[in-house]
Design a protein around this motif. Sequence first.
Motif, short mmCIF file in Angstrom:
data_model
loop_
_atom_site.label_atom_id
_atom_site.label_comp_id
_atom_site.label_asym_id
_atom_site.label_seq_id
_atom_site.Cartn_x
_atom_site.Cartn_y
_atom_site.Cartn_z
N VAL A 163 -15.59 28.66 30.86
CA VAL A 163 -16.03 28.87 32.98
C VAL A 163 -15.96 27.53 33.09
CG1 VAL A 163 -17.32 30.20 34.27
CG2 VAL A 163 -17.14 31.81 31.93
N LEU A 164 -15.43 27.04 34.37
CA LEU A 164 -15.51 25.31 34.45
C LEU A 164 -15.95 25.27 35.59
CD1 LEU A 164 -12.96 25.51 32.37
CD2 LEU A 164 -13.99 23.49 32.66
N GLU A 165 -17.26 25.20 36.07
CA GLU A 165 -16.90 25.13 37.51
C GLU A 165 -16.76 23.71 38.15
OE1 GLU A 165 -21.15 25.28 40.18
OE2 GLU A 165 -21.09 22.73 39.33
N LEU A 166 -16.07 23.57 39.37
CA LEU A 166 -14.88 21.99 39.80
C LEU A 166 -15.27 22.40 40.90
CD1 LEU A 166 -11.50 23.32 38.68
CD2 LEU A 166 -13.09 22.20 37.32
N THR A 167 -16.27 21.06 40.98
CA THR A 167 -15.88 20.27 42.57
C THR A 167 -15.26 19.21 43.03
OG1 THR A 167 -18.78 20.29 41.37
CG2 THR A 167 -18.78 19.43 43.24
N ALA A 168 -15.03 19.68 44.47
CA ALA A 168 -14.45 18.36 45.32
C ALA A 168 -14.46 17.11 45.21
CB ALA A 168 -13.53 19.37 46.49
N VAL A 169 -13.78 16.32 44.93
CA VAL A 169 -13.67 14.98 44.90
C VAL A 169 -14.00 14.66 46.13
CG1 VAL A 169 -13.02 14.70 42.66
CG2 VAL A 169 -11.76 14.81 45.13
N ASP A 170 -13.77 15.26 47.51
CA ASP A 170 -14.18 15.07 49.08
C ASP A 170 -13.46 16.05 49.36
OD1 ASP A 170 -10.85 14.76 49.38
OD2 ASP A 170 -11.02 13.07 48.66
N ARG A 171 -13.34 16.09 51.25
CA ARG A 171 -13.53 17.12 51.49
C ARG A 171 -11.62 17.40 52.00
NH1 ARG A 171 -17.28 17.93 56.26
NH2 ARG A 171 -19.52 17.98 54.77
N LEU A 179 -14.61 27.88 40.37
CA LEU A 179 -14.50 28.75 39.56
C LEU A 179 -13.54 29.14 38.94
CD1 LEU A 179 -17.88 31.13 40.28
CD2 LEU A 179 -17.73 27.98 38.79
N TYR A 180 -13.33 28.35 37.59
CA TYR A 180 -12.18 28.62 36.91
C TYR A 180 -12.88 28.85 35.14
CZ TYR A 180 -7.80 26.59 35.87
OH TYR A 180 -6.24 26.56 35.55
N TRP A 181 -12.09 30.09 34.93
CA TRP A 181 -12.02 30.85 33.52
C TRP A 181 -10.53 29.88 32.63
CZ3 TRP A 181 -14.53 32.88 37.26
CH2 TRP A 181 -15.64 32.76 37.24
N VAL A 182 -10.50 29.43 31.59
CA VAL A 182 -9.75 28.96 30.67
C VAL A 182 -9.65 28.86 29.64
CG1 VAL A 182 -8.45 27.34 29.89
CG2 VAL A 182 -9.63 26.74 31.99
N ARG A 183 -8.87 30.69 28.25
CA ARG A 183 -8.60 30.88 27.07
C ARG A 183 -8.87 29.22 26.20
NH1 ARG A 183 -4.46 33.44 29.93
NH2 ARG A 183 -4.85 35.79 29.37
N GLN A 184 -9.65 29.82 25.50
CA GLN A 184 -10.61 28.68 24.86
C GLN A 184 -9.23 28.24 23.50
OE1 GLN A 184 -14.27 29.10 22.67
NE2 GLN A 184 -15.67 29.51 24.50
N SER A 185 -8.48 29.40 22.93
CA SER A 185 -7.58 29.55 21.66
C SER A 185 -6.15 28.73 22.41
CB SER A 185 -7.30 31.01 21.80
OG SER A 185 -6.27 31.61 22.67
N ASN A 186 -6.06 28.98 23.90
CA ASN A 186 -4.57 28.03 24.05
C ASN A 186 -4.90 27.20 25.20
OD1 ASN A 186 -4.57 30.27 25.50
ND2 ASN A 186 -3.42 31.01 24.30
N ASN A 187 -5.87 27.19 26.03
CA ASN A 187 -6.40 26.88 27.47
C ASN A 187 -5.27 27.32 28.62
OD1 ASN A 187 -7.64 24.17 27.03
ND2 ASN A 187 -6.40 23.58 24.96
N TRP A 188 -4.64 28.23 28.29
CA TRP A 188 -4.19 29.16 29.56
C TRP A 188 -5.14 29.68 30.93
CZ3 TRP A 188 -0.21 33.14 27.14
CH2 TRP A 188 0.61 32.83 25.85
N PRO A 189 -4.75 29.27 31.09
CA PRO A 189 -5.46 29.59 32.78
C PRO A 189 -6.26 31.31 32.59
CG PRO A 189 -3.49 29.05 33.65
CD PRO A 189 -3.12 28.91 32.31
N TYR A 190 -6.73 31.84 33.44
CA TYR A 190 -6.70 33.33 33.08
C TYR A 190 -7.04 33.61 34.73
CZ TYR A 190 -9.14 37.95 32.69
OH TYR A 190 -9.56 38.80 32.77
N LYS A 191 -8.38 33.05 35.41
CA LYS A 191 -8.77 33.31 36.42
C LYS A 191 -9.38 31.85 37.29
CE LYS A 191 -12.83 36.26 36.69
NZ LYS A 191 -13.19 37.09 37.15
#
Length: 263
Positions: A163-171, A179-191
């Motif tokens: 579970v990653l928090e992505l913060t915008a580099v600018d406006r 908030l980004y959920w990515v599978r640990q096994s294969n890096n497939w995005p989930y949600k």
Amino acid sequence: MSFKFSPSSCRSRFLGAALATLSLLSGAPVLADDAAVDQAKAIVAKADEIRFPRDGFQVIIDISSVSAGEPAEDRKYRILSKGNENTIVQTLEPATDKGQAMLMRGRDLWVFMPNVSQPVRLSLAQRLTGQVANGDLARANFAGDYEPKIIRTDTIDGEKMHVLELTAVDRGVTYAKVLYWVRQSNNWPYKAEFYSLSDRLLKVCRYDKFKDLGGRVRPTQLVMEDALKKGEVSTLRYSQMAAKDLPDRVFTKQYMDKLNRVD
């Protein structure tokens, strides 16, 4: 030779030793933080490559948007993209909007309309249709637009997720935070959950129906739900992805008239 005890000298030695110890201790977390940042960036970059190719390609996107008590609104687009920085979004359906196109270079976005002589500048965050913002089609570049941080691990249906928090580099990017959920096994995005500048949840996106598309397994369906208005959903379906040679001259205002002559 006599030795003279100096309290100030003792304090100086103690302070120096203490600072040296703190420096060593503080060095370890810095290295750990750097490694964590590198890991987070690698995860997001790999998930980006699963969603879309890095080289030039085109893909068809059908979008169906529903709202409570309203008939579905269907739209079709052709995307021409190269390297996540240059994108053209051509409207194919409905027929009344055919010929409209958006050009993105970096984070600059313009819309070209058949009966308007000059392009109009747009925001990536501006709504395109249903729950879909301009940036959702024109710029799917999480790695370039956000600073990622791994905040925890979740287990969903038996699968471990970063579970990653992505913060915008600018406006200028599409969303202030993701908030980004990515599978640990294969890096497939989930949600993904998309947030406003005031940290208000705007919408939730699910990445579904992983199939072979454009030479590798990718999500071929995205479901975007409005977090503020229940029942308002847009479903994006991806098809006909193929590699395409797209020289830089394609992504210019001067070249748009030629590309807008859609079949």
